[in-house]
Enzyme design. Structure first.
Site, PDB file in Angstrom:
ATOM      1  N   LYS A  52       0.865  -1.181   0.000  1.00 45.79           N
ATOM      2  CA  LYS A  52       0.000   0.000   0.000  1.00 45.79           C
ATOM      3  C   LYS A  52       0.897   1.225   0.000  1.00 45.79           C
ATOM      4  O   LYS A  52       1.794   1.352   0.849  1.00 45.79           O
ATOM      5  CB  LYS A  52      -0.883  -0.021   1.249  1.00 45.79           C
ATOM      6  CG  LYS A  52      -1.665   1.255   1.495  1.00 45.79           C
ATOM      7  CD  LYS A  52      -2.590   1.074   2.673  1.00 45.79           C
ATOM      8  CE  LYS A  52      -3.191   2.391   3.104  1.00 45.79           C
ATOM      9  NZ  LYS A  52      -4.226   2.219   4.123  1.00 45.79           N
TER      10      LYS A  52
HETATM   11  C1  R5P Z   1      -2.376   4.744   7.793  1.00 41.64           C
HETATM   12  O1  R5P Z   1      -1.407   4.273   8.311  1.00 41.64           O
HETATM   13  C2  R5P Z   1      -3.578   3.975   7.736  1.00 41.64           C
HETATM   14  O2  R5P Z   1      -3.260   2.657   7.321  1.00 41.64           O
HETATM   15  C3  R5P Z   1      -4.727   4.485   6.886  1.00 41.64           C
HETATM   16  O3  R5P Z   1      -5.623   3.464   6.798  1.00 41.64           O
HETATM   17  C4  R5P Z   1      -4.321   4.929   5.514  1.00 41.64           C
HETATM   18  O4  R5P Z   1      -3.572   6.093   5.591  1.00 41.64           O
HETATM   19  C5  R5P Z   1      -5.487   5.045   4.514  1.00 41.64           C
HETATM   20  O5  R5P Z   1      -6.433   5.904   4.907  1.00 41.64           O
HETATM   21  P1  R5P Z   1      -6.638   7.313   4.189  1.00 41.64           P
HETATM   22  O6  R5P Z   1      -7.235   7.036   2.844  1.00 41.64           O
HETATM   23  O7  R5P Z   1      -7.571   8.031   5.085  1.00 41.64           O
HETATM   24  O8  R5P Z   1      -5.290   7.959   4.066  1.00 41.64           O
END
Ligand code: R5P
Length: 274
Positions: A180
């Site tokens: 990710k």
């Molecule tokens: C961050 O460490 C988390 O895994 C969040 O889930 C990630 O940043 C994704 O969420 P967002 O789309 O709100 O950035």
């Protein structure tokens, strides 16, 4: 492609996370309270989950959130990507000081389809977080559970191809099955450099429906397997419209305009999540 008996369990779970029909996924990230406590859109998480679960392919969340907020009748309806690293809070500036927080035994008990570990490349705790990832991969692969690496880069490093590809490739080499990361210019190069490892894109701070949709569209066009969006979905005034629109981009190759039409059709009566 399954290439050995040892990979059957991993492949089975990967197929639950990323549909083999199109090799795409809409993962809903709702793990934010693990370090930032009550988060807008997630304060009443059981409502958020009930509202959005039907429209995501996979839920990325934490052990406590799963136990406390998924209605009994919904348990098992969508695969869980279980966050298994943490140990910090927004009260400290240096967020990279994480350790593993969930044992593989508990992840198996919870029927996690995959487990997620954050890696902070270029941070004060780079080595510790890479070793968190490799320790979890060593445990999880033994039981056929794929590991998703959540890449973050040091505070002073730009979120550009150079650093995001560096972080992503390190995670792939460590053995992550899914990486990710954030979207950046020339994103297709990053996807190519970590292929065949699946890449999902984080959404980042809430922006606007067209901007978030464009990021999803550009990511898919660049070869990403999907998105793992959070705030741009659950903090929008039309969260159901937003996740449906994102789903249409990811699975239907819709353009931003077509996705905006779906979003707008859901606007009447839309309710913001607390
Ligand atoms: C961050 O460490 C988390 O895994 C969040 O889930 C990630 O940043 C994704 O969420 P967002 O789309 O709100 O950035």
């Amino acid at each position: 492609m399954v290439n050995s008996y040892l990979d059957i369990g991993v492949q089975s779970r990967m197929n639950r996370i990323i549909s083999p029909k199109d090799n795409r996924v809409v993962m809903l990230a709702i793990d934010h309270p693990y370090f930032q406590g009550p988060t807008t859109g997630l304060r009443n998480m059981s409502v958020t989950i009930k509202t959005l679960l039907p429209y995501c392919d996979c839920l990325m969340t934490t052990r406590g959130a799963v136990r406390a907020n998924i209605a009994p009748e919904d348990v098992g309806s969508k695969p869980i990507m279980l966050r298994v690293s943490g140990g910090n809070s927004v009260l400290f500036e240096e967020l990279s000081d994480e350790k593993l927080t969930v044992t593989i035994r508990d992840a198996i008990r919870m029927d996690a389809a995959g487990v997620a570990v954050s890696v902070f490349i270029g941070s004060a705790n780079q080595q510790q977080t890479i070793l968190n990832l490799t320790d979890m991969i060593n445990s999880a692969e033994e039981y056929g559970i794929p590991v998703l690496a959540v890449t973050a880069v040091g505070k002073n490093m730009a979120r550009d191809l150079r650093y995001l590809a560096l972080a992503s490739r390190i995670c792939q080499d460590a053995g992550a099955r899914i990486v990710k990361t954030y979207y950046c210019e020339e994103f297709s190069k990053l996807v190519d450099w970590v292929a065949p490892t699946a890449v999902v894109v984080a959404g980042g701070k809430y922006s606007s429906p067209p901007d978030a949709m464009k990021m999803a569209y550009d990511s898919i066009q660049a070869g990403a397997a999907g998105v793992d969006f959070g705030r741009n979905i659950f903090q929008d005034k039309n969260p159901v419209g937003m996740i449906k629109a994102i789903g249409s981009i990811v699975h239907g190759n819709h353009t931003v305009k077509e996705a905006m039409d779906i979003y707008n059709s859901c606007l009447p009566g839309a309710t913001k999540l607390d």
